[in-house]
Write a protein that holds these residues in place. Structure first.
Motif, PDB file in Angstrom:
ATOM      1  N   ARG C 175       0.834  -1.203   0.000  1.00 17.06           N
ATOM      2  CA  ARG C 175       0.000   0.000   0.000  1.00 17.06           C
ATOM      3  C   ARG C 175       0.860   1.241   0.000  1.00 17.06           C
ATOM      4  NH1 ARG C 175      -4.122  -1.309   4.920  1.00 17.06           N
ATOM      5  NH2 ARG C 175      -5.659  -2.537   3.781  1.00 17.06           N
ATOM      6  N   ALA C 176       1.950   1.191   0.804  1.00 15.14           N
ATOM      7  CA  ALA C 176       2.821   2.360   0.901  1.00 15.14           C
ATOM      8  C   ALA C 176       3.419   2.673  -0.459  1.00 15.14           C
ATOM      9  CB  ALA C 176       3.929   2.106   1.914  1.00 15.14           C
ATOM     10  N   ALA C 177       3.879   1.629  -1.149  1.00 13.99           N
ATOM     11  CA  ALA C 177       4.505   1.863  -2.451  1.00 13.99           C
ATOM     12  C   ALA C 177       3.522   2.522  -3.401  1.00 13.99           C
ATOM     13  CB  ALA C 177       4.995   0.538  -3.023  1.00 13.99           C
ATOM     14  N   ALA C 178       2.326   1.949  -3.494  1.00 14.92           N
ATOM     15  CA  ALA C 178       1.339   2.505  -4.421  1.00 14.92           C
ATOM     16  C   ALA C 178       1.038   3.952  -4.070  1.00 14.92           C
ATOM     17  CB  ALA C 178       0.060   1.667  -4.360  1.00 14.92           C
ATOM     18  N   GLN C 179       0.878   4.200  -2.771  1.00 13.40           N
ATOM     19  CA  GLN C 179       0.492   5.539  -2.339  1.00 13.40           C
ATOM     20  C   GLN C 179       1.575   6.555  -2.633  1.00 13.40           C
ATOM     21  OE1 GLN C 179      -0.928   5.568   1.661  1.00 13.40           O
ATOM     22  NE2 GLN C 179       0.008   7.538   2.039  1.00 13.40           N
ATOM     23  N   ARG C 240       1.164  10.092   6.642  1.00 11.09           N
ATOM     24  CA  ARG C 240       0.527  10.586   7.861  1.00 11.09           C
ATOM     25  C   ARG C 240      -0.977  10.530   7.658  1.00 11.09           C
ATOM     26  NH1 ARG C 240       2.973  12.190  12.590  1.00 11.09           N
ATOM     27  NH2 ARG C 240       1.531  13.922  12.762  1.00 11.09           N
ATOM     28  N   THR C 241      -1.704  10.376   8.769  1.00  6.83           N
ATOM     29  CA  THR C 241      -3.150  10.426   8.691  1.00  6.83           C
ATOM     30  C   THR C 241      -3.549  11.724   8.045  1.00  6.83           C
ATOM     31  OG1 THR C 241      -3.005   9.431  10.846  1.00  6.83           O
ATOM     32  CG2 THR C 241      -5.186   9.996  10.085  1.00  6.83           C
ATOM     33  N   PRO C 242      -4.560  11.835   7.203  1.00  5.36           N
ATOM     34  CA  PRO C 242      -5.479  10.767   6.840  1.00  5.36           C
ATOM     35  C   PRO C 242      -4.991   9.766   5.815  1.00  5.36           C
ATOM     36  CG  PRO C 242      -6.113  12.825   5.806  1.00  5.36           C
ATOM     37  CD  PRO C 242      -4.942  13.128   6.667  1.00  5.36           C
ATOM     38  N   PHE C 243      -3.698   9.760   5.523  1.00  7.68           N
ATOM     39  CA  PHE C 243      -3.222   8.823   4.520  1.00  7.68           C
ATOM     40  C   PHE C 243      -2.324   7.764   5.117  1.00  7.68           C
ATOM     41  CE2 PHE C 243      -4.986  11.401   1.321  1.00  7.68           C
ATOM     42  CZ  PHE C 243      -4.713  12.712   1.629  1.00  7.68           C
ATOM     43  N   ASP C 244      -2.522   7.407   6.393  1.00 11.43           N
ATOM     44  CA  ASP C 244      -1.567   6.483   6.989  1.00 11.43           C
ATOM     45  C   ASP C 244      -2.043   5.044   6.897  1.00 11.43           C
ATOM     46  OD1 ASP C 244      -2.274   6.619  10.547  1.00 11.43           O
ATOM     47  OD2 ASP C 244      -3.583   6.524   8.808  1.00 11.43           O
ATOM     48  N   VAL C 338      -7.624   2.582   1.039  1.00  7.75           N
ATOM     49  CA  VAL C 338      -6.571   2.701   0.048  1.00  7.75           C
ATOM     50  C   VAL C 338      -7.126   2.982  -1.352  1.00  7.75           C
ATOM     51  CG1 VAL C 338      -6.348   0.242  -0.487  1.00  7.75           C
ATOM     52  CG2 VAL C 338      -4.375   1.706  -0.627  1.00  7.75           C
ATOM     53  N   ASP C 339      -8.278   2.442  -1.699  1.00  9.51           N
ATOM     54  CA  ASP C 339      -8.761   2.734  -3.051  1.00  9.51           C
ATOM     55  C   ASP C 339      -9.351   4.140  -3.128  1.00  9.51           C
ATOM     56  OD1 ASP C 339     -12.118   1.655  -3.249  1.00  9.51           O
ATOM     57  OD2 ASP C 339     -10.909   1.838  -1.443  1.00  9.51           O
ATOM     58  N   GLN C 340      -9.878   4.640  -2.016  1.00 11.04           N
ATOM     59  CA  GLN C 340     -10.376   6.012  -2.015  1.00 11.04           C
ATOM     60  C   GLN C 340      -9.212   6.987  -2.147  1.00 11.04           C
ATOM     61  OE1 GLN C 340     -12.211   6.006   1.757  1.00 11.04           O
ATOM     62  NE2 GLN C 340     -14.133   5.164   1.034  1.00 11.04           N
ATOM     63  N   LEU C 341      -8.092   6.610  -1.523  1.00 13.88           N
ATOM     64  CA  LEU C 341      -6.887   7.401  -1.578  1.00 13.88           C
ATOM     65  C   LEU C 341      -6.381   7.468  -3.004  1.00 13.88           C
ATOM     66  CD1 LEU C 341      -4.456   6.333   1.162  1.00 13.88           C
ATOM     67  CD2 LEU C 341      -3.551   7.128  -0.945  1.00 13.88           C
ATOM     68  N   MET C 342      -6.342   6.346  -3.690  1.00 10.92           N
ATOM     69  CA  MET C 342      -5.858   6.323  -5.061  1.00 10.92           C
ATOM     70  C   MET C 342      -6.803   7.075  -5.968  1.00 10.92           C
ATOM     71  SD  MET C 342      -3.121   4.733  -4.745  1.00 10.92           S
ATOM     72  CE  MET C 342      -2.460   3.893  -6.130  1.00 10.92           C
ATOM     73  N   GLU C 345      -6.159  10.736  -5.714  1.00  6.76           N
ATOM     74  CA  GLU C 345      -4.993  11.201  -6.440  1.00  6.76           C
ATOM     75  C   GLU C 345      -5.240  11.203  -7.930  1.00  6.76           C
ATOM     76  OE1 GLU C 345      -2.176  12.555  -6.463  1.00  6.76           O
ATOM     77  OE2 GLU C 345      -1.371  11.880  -8.354  1.00  6.76           O
ATOM     78  N   TRP C 346      -5.619  10.036  -8.462  1.00  8.92           N
ATOM     79  CA  TRP C 346      -5.630   9.909  -9.909  1.00  8.92           C
ATOM     80  C   TRP C 346      -6.795  10.612 -10.561  1.00  8.92           C
ATOM     81  CZ3 TRP C 346      -1.413   8.435 -12.323  1.00  8.92           C
ATOM     82  CH2 TRP C 346      -0.482   7.695 -11.612  1.00  8.92           C
ATOM     83  N   LYS C 347      -7.924  10.712  -9.890  1.00 14.79           N
ATOM     84  CA  LYS C 347      -9.094  11.288 -10.556  1.00 14.79           C
ATOM     85  C   LYS C 347      -9.362  12.718 -10.144  1.00 14.79           C
ATOM     86  CE  LYS C 347     -11.574   7.029 -11.361  1.00 14.79           C
ATOM     87  NZ  LYS C 347     -12.824   6.308 -11.087  1.00 14.79           N
ATOM     88  N   ILE C 348      -8.807  13.142  -9.024  1.00 11.54           N
ATOM     89  CA  ILE C 348      -9.126  14.489  -8.553  1.00 11.54           C
ATOM     90  C   ILE C 348      -7.895  15.373  -8.520  1.00 11.54           C
ATOM     91  CG2 ILE C 348     -10.112  15.815  -6.663  1.00 11.54           C
ATOM     92  CD1 ILE C 348     -11.771  13.406  -5.983  1.00 11.54           C
ATOM     93  N   LEU C 349      -6.874  14.952  -7.803  1.00 10.13           N
ATOM     94  CA  LEU C 349      -5.737  15.854  -7.627  1.00 10.13           C
ATOM     95  C   LEU C 349      -4.891  15.983  -8.881  1.00 10.13           C
ATOM     96  CD1 LEU C 349      -4.471  15.034  -4.043  1.00 10.13           C
ATOM     97  CD2 LEU C 349      -5.977  16.834  -4.791  1.00 10.13           C
ATOM     98  N   LEU C 350      -4.740  14.903  -9.622  1.00  9.03           N
ATOM     99  CA  LEU C 350      -3.871  14.968 -10.803  1.00  9.03           C
ATOM    100  C   LEU C 350      -4.441  15.881 -11.880  1.00  9.03           C
ATOM    101  CD1 LEU C 350      -1.367  13.995 -12.188  1.00  9.03           C
ATOM    102  CD2 LEU C 350      -2.589  12.015 -12.991  1.00  9.03           C
ATOM    103  N   PRO C 351      -5.715  15.731 -12.255  1.00 12.09           N
ATOM    104  CA  PRO C 351      -6.270  16.675 -13.230  1.00 12.09           C
ATOM    105  C   PRO C 351      -6.208  18.112 -12.728  1.00 12.09           C
ATOM    106  CG  PRO C 351      -7.747  14.817 -12.932  1.00 12.09           C
ATOM    107  CD  PRO C 351      -6.685  14.675 -11.921  1.00 12.09           C
TER     108      PRO C 351
END
Lengths: 153, 387, 373
Positions: C175-179, C240-244, C338-342, C345-351
């Motif tokens: 999970r850490a690697a993906a994140q 770190r939380t909320p991404f821990d 973890v899937d909400q986190l991804m 990133e990929w659908k909201i923060l990156l664009p």
């Protein structure tokens, strides 16, 4: 539905069903061969529709040489309770499983198997529940002895 | 008829290649008796495919103390002490369940003072239990602060209990025939102060966690339990109410003085974790409502109608009494053979035992993180599962 | 009284700073007196080591006290006055613990993983401009160096999770690697905006380009968005939380660092806190002006007053505020799955990051400014 009407209705479903005395609610007693068909009708037929199997337990009548299995049923639609009892011999105690009628019976029957040693024919996963798989003996039986853990009464 | 008995080891043989299109291998993971999520000593074995759960195998029994066997050698008053230790967060309600069943069987009639005080204590304990559940849910999902806040508020209720009963956890207060001690003269005033404090606190809980987008995403539409399945799986209490079944013993078969107080039964719609969460938050508010209506009019009377040392002999027969604890329906089945003041067989229909089975049906298909949310939202107390 | 003070300030004038790094000093004396260069290098190493230790202990104590006060309790109170020596006691405890390597774990990787994590952190510490005279080395590719090193940090997590021979650790490591890999992209995009505005990759250049005002407001809304994106992405980078979720305590008991104890656990632990400082330092350097004081346009007396506060105090003060904000996040928010986190990133923060970059480019090229750039 009041107690007497309920008992009459239930006893009408199955020929070998009799009234169980000394109970504080509507209670019937069936022999083990008629247990499963009766339970099926109790769950499915409408003025009864017992959809919640509140509890399943057993009583060890050691002096009479039998186990009395107790099923406590409740209907969320109509709000009535029923107690169904069934006596099986203490030696070779086997009963049919009701886990395809009420899924919770799977779990409750495992507890009774673990503590009393009543086997359930057709149960998908009959294993001990609280005790280890290799435990010898059935603790809730009246004659159970365990020199390490139990003091003589 | 024949019976095949299996063992746990048979179930845990590693499976061969899974049939998912990625041809990954499934593996077993043990959320063992020692685990931050375990809420007690419960071992859960998960069969996982990547992060997705394929099967849940609970292995209870780490807290099995043989309470039912002990009951066969103890008189009914002594059994009350054992009930505290089953679902320790609803200790008073457990006491009341046994007391009620014994009173009904033995034909003892209590007076309205006793019933009012019992109702008040039960509702106070319900608030206390739900507050702890809320804190633990926050902690399990990562918001550690929630735990501390809810414990701070529980302390206040605990102090009221300690002054009246003498204990914070193992109450042994509600006895067949009445109560162990009478309430102190300032009980009503203290409880009213507590209610004035607690009502805005529940709103603060909502602000802190319920409105949080992350929490809502973790709980909404996760772990859906439809109403029919909930009933067939033997769930009771907030779990089954969240799935849409309005089965609350306080309304359906009123006991105590619940029929004199006006309150709503909180029912959810979808049966997901969010519904189970919010049903309990609202139940806290309803409990406050009940207490408010009863606290000012506690009738006068004796606090114990039988003599404490009198032997309680039950007639021969099968008796069953039930009560709505914070987690579900606690049922007490007594088979008395008519001689002596110990039961021949005593069985507890414990709500947590029956609710645990639901997790094996809800969880498959969800991820590990969802499993945490599902188990937290079911609010299990492990000693009640094992008895 | 105040009027007199303001008149003095008007006379004193604003300070100007010339940036001299330790590396500059070392290379200046390299040909003539090489031993002085060596001395400078040793000073640099000792300084970094001391900083790691001091920061680590200070931040851990701070986290415990801040967490405690958020949670209506006191935190460490017994060891020393108000628990000040708690970190010292914890360090001694960790040093004295038995070093356990699980049976059948990959020994070499297991021993290597915490070092990797800590080394990456320390490497970043060396290039941050703490004040005009306190910077160890001003790398000419400053921002690129930062992003490259944060990419390296994932190795330590992955190795730690894999080598522990424990399914929970493996899950945590994966999970850490993906994140970390995902959120680097957003972090880099946010940093690129500031690089474009300031026109230079060197960190001291970026700080000096904020002499007229900090990029967070001078970069016209693009700056605010970039800072927000960077803070979110950086919190995810350092787990770190909320991404821990990789070390999700409630699920994985410790994730990738479950099987570590003693000194090597101390390294992971220390690396987490120093990472928090490093991320705050980068935020401060790029968005909040680094060691530049707070200046308001041409209000001379105010600017002179602000200029009297030493720049290192500005830097550490701003970093402390950012660190506090990160701790605040940890003790308030629940954890994302973890899937909400991804998905975030990929659908909201990156664009959002890409659009931000394009808008920033448009603003710079078309000179559509409100504040001088």
């Amino acid at each position: 539905m009041d107690t007497e009407a309920l008992e009459k209705l239930v006893m009408g479903l199955e020929a070998q069903c009799r009234k169980r005395e000394q109970a504080d609610r509507a209670a019937v007693d069936v022999p083990v061969s008629a247990l499963e068909p009766l339970m099926r009708k109790l769950r499915n037929e409408d003025p009864l529709s017992f959809d919640l199997l509140l509890d399943h337990t057993a009583i060890d009548h050691i002096h009479e040489g039998l186990f009395e299995m107790v099923y406590l049923l409740y209907s969320t639609r109509h709000g009535h309770h029923l107690m169904v009892t069934c006596e099986i011999p203490r030696m070779d105690s086997i009963a049919p499983t009701l886990s395809d009628l009420w899924p919770i019976a799977h779990w409750q029957e495992r507890e009774v198997f673990d503590l009393f040693g009543i086997g359930y024919d057709g149960h998908p996963d009959l294993r001990r529940l609280f005790l280890e798989d290799g435990w010898k003996g059935y603790p809730l039986r009246k004659g159970y002895t365990d020199p390490d853990m139990l003091e003589p009464a | 008829m024949s019976v095949t008995v299996r063992t746990l080891d048979e179930l845990l043989t590693p499976p061969t290649a899974a049939d998912s299109p990625l041809s990954t291998q499934e593996y077993f993971v043990n959320m063992g008796p020692q685990h931050p999520i375990a809420h007690g000593s419960l071992r859960i074995i998960l069969l996982l495919d990547g992060e997705t759960i394929r099967k849940v195998i609970p292995v209870p029994g780490y807290v099995h103390r043989g309470i039912e066997k002990m009951c066969e050698h103890m008189s009914y008053r002594k059994i009350i002490t054992l009930t505290d230790r089953m679902d320790y967060l609803s200790a008073l309600m457990n006491n009341w369940a046994v007391a009620r069943t014994v009173e009904k069987a033995a034909g003892i009639e209590t007076n309205s003072r006793i019933e009012t005080i019992r109702t008040l204590m039960a509702e106070l304990q319900r608030i206390q239990s739900h507050a702890l559940w809320w804190g633990v849910l926050g902690m399990d999902l990562g918001a550690f602060t929630a735990f501390l806040y809810s414990f701070r508020d529980r302390e206040i209720i605990g102090e009221i209990f300690e002054e009246t009963i003498g204990a914070r956890l193992t109450m042994n207060y509600i006895q067949p025939g009445g109560l162990m001690f009478d309430i102190l003269p300032d009980f009503a005033q203290k409880v009213k102060k507590l209610l004035a404090y607690m009502r805005p606190m529940i709103n603060e809980y909502d602000t802190l966690l319920s409105g949080n987008a992350i929490l809502q995403e973790r709980l909404r539409n996760v772990g859906i339990l439809p109403a029919k399945d909930a009933v067939a799986l033997g769930c009771t209490g907030p779990v089954v109410r969240a799935s849409g079944v309005p089965y609350d013993l306080r309304k359906v078969e009123p006991y105590g003085v619940y029929d004199k107080a006006e309150f709503d039964v909180v029912v959810g719609t979808k049966g997901d974790c969010w519904d189970r969460y919010y049903v309990r938050m609202e139940e806290m508010r309803q409990s406050i409502r009940i207490i408010e209506q009863l606290i000012d009019n506690i009738p006068e009377g004796q606090y114990m109608v039988t003599k404490y040392n009198a032997r309680l002999k039950l007639p021969k027969g099968r008796f069953y009494g039930q009560l709505e604890t914070a987690r579900g329906v606690l049922g007490v089945f007594i088979y008395s053979d008519g001689n002596g003041d110990t039961p021949y067989r005593m069985h507890f229909r414990s709500p947590n035992f029956n609710n645990l089975w639901a997790v094996t049906q809800i969880a498959p298909g969800w991820r590990i993180a969802d499993y945490i949310a599902i188990q937290s939202s079911l609010d299990l107390v492990i000693p009640d599962i094992d008895r | 009284m105040t009027l007199a003070w303001l008149k003095i300030m008007a006379v004193v004038g604003q300070p100007t700073w010339e940036v001299v790094t330790v590396a500059d000093r070392a290379s200046a004396s390299l040909e003539s007196r090489w031993y002085v260069a060596v001395a400078y290098m040793i000073v640099a190493l000792v300084a970094v080591a001391a900083m790691v230790v001091a920061l680590g202990m200070g931040l851990i104590y701070g986290e415990r006290k801040i967490a405690a006060h958020f949670q209506c309790r006191m935190g460490p109170m017994r060891v020393g006055y108000h628990g000040i020596l708690q970190s010292v006691a914890d360090t001694i405890k960790l040093l004295l613990k038995e070093d356990i390597v699980p049976a059948r774990a990959d020994r070499v990787l297991h021993l290597l993983a915490p070092f990797l994590t800590l080394v990456v952190t320390i490497l970043i510490l060396g290039v941050i401009p703490y004040s005009p005279l306190m910077q160890l080395a001003d790398v000419s590719i400053g921002v690129l160096y930062l992003t490259a090193l944060s990419g390296l940090s994932v190795l330590g997590l992955l190795l730690g999770g894999w080598s522990s021979n424990n399914k929970w650790s493996l899950l945590g490591g994966m999970r850490a690697a993906a994140q970390v890999i995902s959120y680097e992209i957003t972090a880099t995009l946010a940093l690129l905006v500031v690089t474009m505005f300031s026109g230079t990759l060197t960190l001291s250049g970026i700080v000096q380009s904020q002499a007229q005002g900090w990029w967070v407001w001078r970069a016209h809304g693009v700056g605010v968005l970039s800072m927000a994106l960077f803070i979110v992405a950086a919190t995810a980078e350092i787990n770190r939380t909320p991404f821990d979720i990789p070390e999700g305590e409630s699920e994985l008991t410790g994730g990738f660092h479950t099987e570590y104890s003693g000194l090597r656990f101390a390294f992971f632990f220390l690396a987490e806190f120093i990472n928090m400082f490093v991320v705050s330092a980068i935020t401060v350097t790029l968005f909040l002006g680094g060691w530049m004081p707070f200046r308001i346009g041409d209000w001379e007396s105010f600017n002179n007053l602000m200029g009297l506060i030493p720049p290192s105090l500005w830097f550490f003060g701003k970093s402390a505020v950012m660190v506090f904000v990160m701790m605040w996040f940890r003790w308030t928010f629940p954890r994302m799955r973890v899937d909400q986190l991804m998905r975030l990133e990929w659908k909201i923060l990156l664009p959002l990051g890409f659009c931000n970059l394009v808008v920033a480019a448009v603003v710079i090229l078309s000179k559509w400014y409100f504040f001088p750039v």
